[in-house]
Structure formats: C-alpha cells, structure tokens
Design an enzyme around this catalytic site. Structure first.
Site, PDB file in Angstrom:
ATOM      1  N   ASP A   1      50.084  38.946  41.183  1.00 40.42           N
ATOM      2  CA  ASP A   1      49.006  39.198  40.228  1.00 40.42           C
ATOM      3  C   ASP A   1      49.497  38.795  38.847  1.00 40.42           C
ATOM      4  O   ASP A   1      50.668  38.410  38.672  1.00 40.42           O
ATOM      5  CB  ASP A   1      48.581  40.674  40.259  1.00 40.42           C
ATOM      6  CG  ASP A   1      47.079  40.861  40.025  1.00 40.42           C
ATOM      7  OD1 ASP A   1      46.538  40.179  39.133  1.00 40.42           O
ATOM      8  OD2 ASP A   1      46.449  41.675  40.726  1.00 40.42           O
TER       9      ASP A   1
ATOM     10  N   HIS B   1      35.115  36.638  45.995  1.00 37.61           N
ATOM     11  CA  HIS B   1      33.819  36.780  45.325  1.00 37.61           C
ATOM     12  C   HIS B   1      33.881  36.451  43.834  1.00 37.61           C
ATOM     13  O   HIS B   1      32.848  36.345  43.177  1.00 37.61           O
ATOM     14  CB  HIS B   1      33.230  38.183  45.543  1.00 37.61           C
ATOM     15  CG  HIS B   1      33.989  39.291  44.879  1.00 37.61           C
ATOM     16  ND1 HIS B   1      34.588  40.306  45.584  1.00 37.61           N
ATOM     17  CD2 HIS B   1      34.229  39.571  43.572  1.00 37.61           C
ATOM     18  CE1 HIS B   1      35.162  41.155  44.753  1.00 37.61           C
ATOM     19  NE2 HIS B   1      34.960  40.718  43.524  1.00 37.61           N
TER      20      HIS B   1
END
Length: 338
Positions: free
Chosen positions: A197, A245
């Site tokens: 991340d 998404h």
C-alpha cells in the site's frame, strides 16, 4: 428494504420511506459524532443527564433520543435511556465490533451524495470538495479505520471460503487496515503475508498489525500496485480486496497481468469486491453510484467482466462465490507447469 409485495401494497408509503432515509442516517451520524452511545455505555441516564454529559441542549437532546429509540438504537425505561444491544455492540468506542469509524466515513460522503443529480448530468465526480476539507492525515485515518470496521463484518466468512492448503506467502494489494490478512493468518499459522500500500497508509497498518499480534508475520511494502511490478513467481495467493472498483477496466487488466506473473505455478488470485449481477442487488447498485459521486474512474463490474480479465490473462478454474447480495469472491488459478 421491503419485499416486492410490500412495496406494491404500500399505497405510496414506500416512496416516502425512501425520501426519509437520509433523516435516519443523519440521526445516527449525529449521535456517533456527539459520543452519545459512549455516554450511555456508562449506565442508563435521563435525557437531561445525557445532555449534561454531552454539553448539548437538553430539550433537543431529548428529541434526538426519542428518534434513536424509534430506530431501535436506544431503549427507554421510564425517564431513563440506555443503549440497545445493537448500539452497545457496534457504536461504543473501544468495543471489538465498533462501527463508528464507518459511520463517520458515510457522514463524510453525505454532502457529495446530495449532488448526485449533478454527477448524473455531467458524468463527473462531485464528492471531493466536502471530503477534502479535512486535514489529509485525519482524512486518511478516518478512511482506513472505516474500511477496517466494514471488513471485520465478513473477514471470517471470507477466510472460511478460501483454501489455503500449501499456501506459504500471500500478497494483499492495497490491504489498508489489513483485516483480511489477519483473518487469513489466523486461519493458517504457516502463512506469511505482504501488504502492499502507499507509505502513509502503512503507518496506520503497522499499528493495527501490532495490535492484532501478527506484525512478526507481515511485511509492509510501500508502493503503487497500479504501476509497480509485483515480482516473479513469489506468492501462492494474491488478494485484491475492494480494489478493482476504483479503477477503469484497462488498469485492472494490466494489474491482473502483473498478479499472474507474481504468482507461483498453481497459485491463486482472489478478487473480493462489489459485483453487478444480471439482476443487480441494491447493495451493489448503490455502491456503483457512490463510485460515480466520488471517483474519476471507479465503478462496479460484473462477474463476467472480471472473469474475462482473468481468463484473458491465462488464469484457469475461474469461479465466483457470493458473500453478500452485492459482493463476493472471484477466484482464478495460475496453471501449474510442474
């Protein structure tokens, strides 16, 4: 939500129920923001004593408590209010199942949603202004903790579905709070994990992994998975949870190609996300609108669209397993050349 039969026989009340939905949401947002449930966790109190503890207007606080009682979040006996079991479990700070960060996150999104019509007319996101007023570090922490709140609701369910036999190393792409990684590590003690991340996020992730007691089994790797290579033949499982998404189809296809290269022969990719079925669930359809309001490229994809990314990349045994009416796991395996 009501059944089709209940909606058709409602005489129009269902329409008004939808219109009043934001009233209930803002009632909850306000109660959490004030810390009302934390006060009641210390014992039943009258409305006046709740107001005194919160520093709020006594009559207005009493009216808020009546609404919360109607929502089933507080209970009343005589003049005394206490938390209902649902609020006691999910809305008191420090409880294991606390959802207050998620409530705060949805409150942050509310102003953008009030401009949905503008987003539909223009096709452009409108939700950045309200969210970005907050300090970046505070906004990031709110978001990561909110994602952790929501992930905990189905982390064990996800872990139960996945086969970790023979898995030694897993990669969690954009793992954020690391809730799913923790669940998988607890299921299979022999697994070690890498969470990839952005660096500011990993500062929060480190705290959460340490609190969960798994930091010794987790490598925190700063990077951008939309551009960085993930290695060659390194992992047995790559988890992309609530990642696709955010991006357009081309970016997701390229990501799956890098995931394929990063997996060992026989390794598996797991996409966990909202899914638009042939008859879309309300959960997925509303989340898709949330992507319209708040992102430049985000949207909810169908099982077929995501499956095509995997199969075109070379994954085999592509299967879908639903978790909720609007979300699930799409799994694929890299061919085994042994």
């Amino acid at each position: 939500m009501c059944s089709d039969e209940a909606r058709s026989s409602s005489g129009g009340w269902y329409i008004l129920h939808i219109c009043r939905g934001h009233w209930a949401a803002h009632t909850l947002f306000t109660a959490v923001d004030l810390g009302l449930f934390d006060v009641l966790a210390r014992g039943a109190r009258t409305a006046a004593r709740v107001a005194a503890a919160l520093g709020t207007h006594p009559e207005a606080t009493a009216r808020l408590l009546v609404a919360l009682e109607g929502l089933g979040l507080v209970e009343r006996e005589g003049e005394f209010y206490r938390n209902a079991p649902l609020a006691s479990r999910h809305l008191v700070r420090g409880r294991d199942a606390y959802l207050g960060h998620a409530v705060h996150h949805f409150a942050n999104l509310a102003e953008g949603w009030s401009r949905l019509g503008e987003a539909v007319r223009t096709g452009r996101p409108v939700g950045f202004e309200a969210v970005e007023r907050a300090n970046y570090e505070e906004r990031l922490r709110d978001y990561i903790l909110a994602m952790g709140d929501q992930a905990r609701l189905k982390a064990e369910q996800m872990a139960a579905v996945l086969d970790l036999s023979g898995c030694e190393r897993l990669l969690d792409l954009g793992g954020g709070p690391g809730v799913y990684t923790v669940a998988l590590l607890k299921k299979e003690p022999g697994v070690r994990a890498t969470i990839l991340d952005l660096a500011p996020t990993l500062e929060i992730t480190r705290e959460l992994m340490e609190a969960a007691g798994v930091l010794d089994r987790v490598e925190l790797c700063a990077g951008d998975f939309t551009r960085d290579e993930l290695g060659e033949g390194v992992y047995d499982l790559v988890l992309a949870s609530n990642v696709v998404h955010i991006y357009d189809a081309a970016t997701n296809r390229q990501l799956m190609e890098r995931v394929f290269r990063a997996l060992r022969p026989g390794g598996q990719v797991v996409i966990h996300d909202y899914v638009l079925a042939e008859e879309p669930s309300l959960e997925a359809a509303l989340f898709d609108l949330n992507m319209l309001v708040g992102t430049l490229t985000g949207r909810v994809y169908s099982v077929q669209e995501m499956g095509n990314w995997l199969e075109d990349t070379g994954f085999v045994d592509v299967t879908y397993h639903p978790l909720t009416p609007g979300s699930g796991l799409l799994k694929g395996r890299k061919w085994n050349d042994k």
